[in-house]
Design a protein around this motif. Structure first.
Motif, PDB file in Angstrom:
ATOM      1  N   ALA A  95      28.954  33.519  61.747  1.00 19.64           N
ATOM      2  CA  ALA A  95      30.265  34.031  61.323  1.00 19.64           C
ATOM      3  C   ALA A  95      31.376  33.471  62.214  1.00 19.64           C
ATOM      4  O   ALA A  95      32.440  33.065  61.719  1.00 19.64           O
ATOM      5  CB  ALA A  95      30.269  35.556  61.353  1.00 19.64           C
ATOM      6  N   LEU A  96      31.155  33.433  63.533  1.00 13.35           N
ATOM      7  CA  LEU A  96      32.152  32.869  64.444  1.00 13.35           C
ATOM      8  C   LEU A  96      32.378  31.386  64.169  1.00 13.35           C
ATOM      9  O   LEU A  96      33.518  30.912  64.150  1.00 13.35           O
ATOM     10  CB  LEU A  96      31.716  33.057  65.895  1.00 13.35           C
ATOM     11  CG  LEU A  96      31.919  34.440  66.499  1.00 13.35           C
ATOM     12  CD1 LEU A  96      31.257  34.517  67.871  1.00 13.35           C
ATOM     13  CD2 LEU A  96      33.401  34.744  66.619  1.00 13.35           C
ATOM     14  N   ALA A  97      31.292  30.637  63.958  1.00 15.94           N
ATOM     15  CA  ALA A  97      31.418  29.205  63.685  1.00 15.94           C
ATOM     16  C   ALA A  97      32.172  28.965  62.378  1.00 15.94           C
ATOM     17  O   ALA A  97      33.051  28.090  62.313  1.00 15.94           O
ATOM     18  CB  ALA A  97      30.038  28.554  63.633  1.00 15.94           C
ATOM     19  N   VAL A  98      31.854  29.731  61.344  1.00 16.47           N
ATOM     20  CA  VAL A  98      32.556  29.584  60.065  1.00 16.47           C
ATOM     21  C   VAL A  98      34.038  29.909  60.242  1.00 16.47           C
ATOM     22  O   VAL A  98      34.912  29.199  59.729  1.00 16.47           O
ATOM     23  CB  VAL A  98      31.906  30.472  58.978  1.00 16.47           C
ATOM     24  CG1 VAL A  98      32.789  30.595  57.755  1.00 16.47           C
ATOM     25  CG2 VAL A  98      30.538  29.924  58.603  1.00 16.47           C
ATOM     26  N   ALA A  99      34.344  30.977  60.973  1.00 15.99           N
ATOM     27  CA  ALA A  99      35.741  31.356  61.188  1.00 15.99           C
ATOM     28  C   ALA A  99      36.500  30.286  61.976  1.00 15.99           C
ATOM     29  O   ALA A  99      37.612  29.888  61.599  1.00 15.99           O
ATOM     30  CB  ALA A  99      35.812  32.701  61.916  1.00 15.99           C
ATOM     31  N   VAL A 100      35.909  29.788  63.064  1.00 15.91           N
ATOM     32  CA  VAL A 100      36.581  28.794  63.901  1.00 15.91           C
ATOM     33  C   VAL A 100      36.780  27.486  63.141  1.00 15.91           C
ATOM     34  O   VAL A 100      37.883  26.926  63.107  1.00 15.91           O
ATOM     35  CB  VAL A 100      35.798  28.566  65.212  1.00 15.91           C
ATOM     36  CG1 VAL A 100      36.304  27.340  65.954  1.00 15.91           C
ATOM     37  CG2 VAL A 100      35.896  29.786  66.105  1.00 15.91           C
ATOM     38  N   PHE A 101      35.716  26.987  62.514  1.00 16.86           N
ATOM     39  CA  PHE A 101      35.843  25.717  61.807  1.00 16.86           C
ATOM     40  C   PHE A 101      36.669  25.860  60.531  1.00 16.86           C
ATOM     41  O   PHE A 101      37.381  24.933  60.140  1.00 16.86           O
ATOM     42  CB  PHE A 101      34.471  25.113  61.522  1.00 16.86           C
ATOM     43  CG  PHE A 101      33.848  24.511  62.745  1.00 16.86           C
ATOM     44  CD1 PHE A 101      34.260  23.284  63.224  1.00 16.86           C
ATOM     45  CD2 PHE A 101      32.867  25.190  63.438  1.00 16.86           C
ATOM     46  CE1 PHE A 101      33.711  22.730  64.354  1.00 16.86           C
ATOM     47  CE2 PHE A 101      32.301  24.651  64.580  1.00 16.86           C
ATOM     48  CZ  PHE A 101      32.725  23.414  65.032  1.00 16.86           C
ATOM     49  N   GLY A 102      36.588  27.012  59.875  1.00 19.13           N
ATOM     50  CA  GLY A 102      37.446  27.258  58.717  1.00 19.13           C
ATOM     51  C   GLY A 102      38.909  27.240  59.108  1.00 19.13           C
ATOM     52  O   GLY A 102      39.741  26.598  58.453  1.00 19.13           O
TER      53      GLY A 102
ATOM     54  N   THR B 213      18.154  37.968  64.851  1.00 19.55           N
ATOM     55  CA  THR B 213      18.795  37.823  63.547  1.00 19.55           C
ATOM     56  C   THR B 213      20.262  38.221  63.620  1.00 19.55           C
ATOM     57  O   THR B 213      21.131  37.527  63.084  1.00 19.55           O
ATOM     58  CB  THR B 213      18.071  38.687  62.495  1.00 19.55           C
ATOM     59  OG1 THR B 213      16.703  38.274  62.447  1.00 19.55           O
ATOM     60  CG2 THR B 213      18.692  38.535  61.127  1.00 19.55           C
ATOM     61  N   ARG B 214      20.566  39.306  64.292  1.00 19.79           N
ATOM     62  CA  ARG B 214      21.954  39.756  64.399  1.00 19.79           C
ATOM     63  C   ARG B 214      22.796  38.791  65.224  1.00 19.79           C
ATOM     64  O   ARG B 214      23.945  38.512  64.895  1.00 19.79           O
ATOM     65  CB  ARG B 214      22.014  41.164  64.965  1.00 19.79           C
ATOM     66  CG  ARG B 214      21.474  42.155  63.941  1.00 19.79           C
ATOM     67  CD  ARG B 214      21.504  43.554  64.408  1.00 19.79           C
ATOM     68  NE  ARG B 214      20.871  44.389  63.369  1.00 19.79           N
ATOM     69  CZ  ARG B 214      20.720  45.669  63.451  1.00 19.79           C
ATOM     70  NH1 ARG B 214      21.142  46.309  64.510  1.00 19.79           N
ATOM     71  NH2 ARG B 214      20.139  46.328  62.479  1.00 19.79           N
ATOM     72  N   VAL B 215      22.225  38.262  66.285  1.00 14.67           N
ATOM     73  CA  VAL B 215      22.945  37.272  67.091  1.00 14.67           C
ATOM     74  C   VAL B 215      23.214  36.025  66.250  1.00 14.67           C
ATOM     75  O   VAL B 215      24.311  35.458  66.292  1.00 14.67           O
ATOM     76  CB  VAL B 215      22.158  36.928  68.371  1.00 14.67           C
ATOM     77  CG1 VAL B 215      22.737  35.708  69.072  1.00 14.67           C
ATOM     78  CG2 VAL B 215      22.138  38.117  69.312  1.00 14.67           C
ATOM     79  N   LEU B 216      22.225  35.599  65.473  1.00 13.11           N
ATOM     80  CA  LEU B 216      22.413  34.448  64.594  1.00 13.11           C
ATOM     81  C   LEU B 216      23.550  34.689  63.610  1.00 13.11           C
ATOM     82  O   LEU B 216      24.418  33.827  63.413  1.00 13.11           O
ATOM     83  CB  LEU B 216      21.130  34.131  63.840  1.00 13.11           C
ATOM     84  CG  LEU B 216      21.247  33.032  62.774  1.00 13.11           C
ATOM     85  CD1 LEU B 216      21.520  31.685  63.416  1.00 13.11           C
ATOM     86  CD2 LEU B 216      19.993  32.990  61.919  1.00 13.11           C
ATOM     87  N   TYR B 217      23.577  35.850  62.979  1.00  9.41           N
ATOM     88  CA  TYR B 217      24.630  36.169  62.017  1.00  9.41           C
ATOM     89  C   TYR B 217      26.011  36.166  62.670  1.00  9.41           C
ATOM     90  O   TYR B 217      26.976  35.651  62.107  1.00  9.41           O
ATOM     91  CB  TYR B 217      24.379  37.517  61.345  1.00  9.41           C
ATOM     92  CG  TYR B 217      23.204  37.536  60.393  1.00  9.41           C
ATOM     93  CD1 TYR B 217      22.729  36.366  59.802  1.00  9.41           C
ATOM     94  CD2 TYR B 217      22.561  38.716  60.084  1.00  9.41           C
ATOM     95  CE1 TYR B 217      21.658  36.383  58.930  1.00  9.41           C
ATOM     96  CE2 TYR B 217      21.478  38.745  59.212  1.00  9.41           C
ATOM     97  CZ  TYR B 217      21.035  37.573  58.633  1.00  9.41           C
ATOM     98  OH  TYR B 217      19.974  37.593  57.771  1.00  9.41           O
ATOM     99  N   VAL B 218      26.108  36.707  63.875  1.00  9.93           N
ATOM    100  CA  VAL B 218      27.389  36.725  64.580  1.00  9.93           C
ATOM    101  C   VAL B 218      27.827  35.299  64.915  1.00  9.93           C
ATOM    102  O   VAL B 218      29.001  34.937  64.724  1.00  9.93           O
ATOM    103  CB  VAL B 218      27.303  37.593  65.859  1.00  9.93           C
ATOM    104  CG1 VAL B 218      28.513  37.394  66.752  1.00  9.93           C
ATOM    105  CG2 VAL B 218      27.144  39.056  65.491  1.00  9.93           C
ATOM    106  N   LEU B 219      26.896  34.478  65.401  1.00 12.01           N
ATOM    107  CA  LEU B 219      27.242  33.096  65.741  1.00 12.01           C
ATOM    108  C   LEU B 219      27.656  32.291  64.512  1.00 12.01           C
ATOM    109  O   LEU B 219      28.605  31.501  64.566  1.00 12.01           O
ATOM    110  CB  LEU B 219      26.080  32.419  66.458  1.00 12.01           C
ATOM    111  CG  LEU B 219      25.814  32.883  67.876  1.00 12.01           C
ATOM    112  CD1 LEU B 219      24.578  32.209  68.437  1.00 12.01           C
ATOM    113  CD2 LEU B 219      27.016  32.621  68.759  1.00 12.01           C
TER     114      LEU B 219
END
Length: 171
Positions: free
Chosen positions: A27-34, A19-25
């Motif tokens: 968040a990273l995807a949202v930040a990069v694509f944002g 679950t924590r790895v999913l949340y980090v991934l």
């Protein structure tokens, strides 16, 4: 704020780590694509102003490449660990032939990759007004798309078969 230490990670169960790895991934995807869409997305392409040349395209590509490489490495490592730890007693778990299913999935994946690569199209495609004709990458693209479709269809059929209860009627 909670400190994340190696000892703290060892006390978590697999679901909590996942679950924590999913949340980090995510968040990273949202930040990069944002950032990709917010920072310099509308920059015109120098050679042809009709096309966009987003500033952070390289960041998105590197992010995706890193995710793919990490995923492939983790799959290979997990498979190696799983095969090393498996003994004959684990071949059948709760009357489910786990070893046979594992080998069937591995063979289906390998066969799907080979067959879909062989049958893949090598027709040139038009990309941004330029013809792309690299036979290997055209066939590789078809291979991954068609293999994904084959595996999704097999998974849906497997779920439908499991839900139907028909497998219990066979015995």
């Amino acid at each position: 704020m909670m400190r994340l230490t190696l000892h703290g990670i060892k006390t978590l169960d697999a679901e909590q780590v996942s679950t924590r790895v999913l949340y980090v991934l995510v968040a990273l995807a949202v930040a990069v694509f944002g950032a990709f869409f917010i920072i310099g997305y509308d920059e015109p392409y120098a050679d042809n102003p009709q096309f966009n040349a987003p500033v952070l395209t390289d960041v998105v590509l590197v992010f995706i490449y890193v995710l793919v490489v990490v995923a492939v490495v983790l799959v290979v490592v997990a498979a190696c660990i799983s095969f090393r730890r498996r003994d004959r007693a684990a071949a059948v778990v709760n009357n489910v032939p786990a070893a046979k299913i594992t080998w069937a999935v591995a063979v289906l994946l390998a066969a799907s990759l080979v067959v879909t690569f062989a049958l893949g199209s090598s027709e040139p495609v038009l990309v941004n007004g330029v013809e792309y004709a690299d036979v290997f990458w055209l066939k590789a693209t078809d291979m991954f798309i068609n293999t994904s479709i084959v595996l999704l269809v097999v998974a849906v059929c497997g779920v439908a078969f499991g839900v139907s209860g028909y497998n219990r009627k066979i015995k």
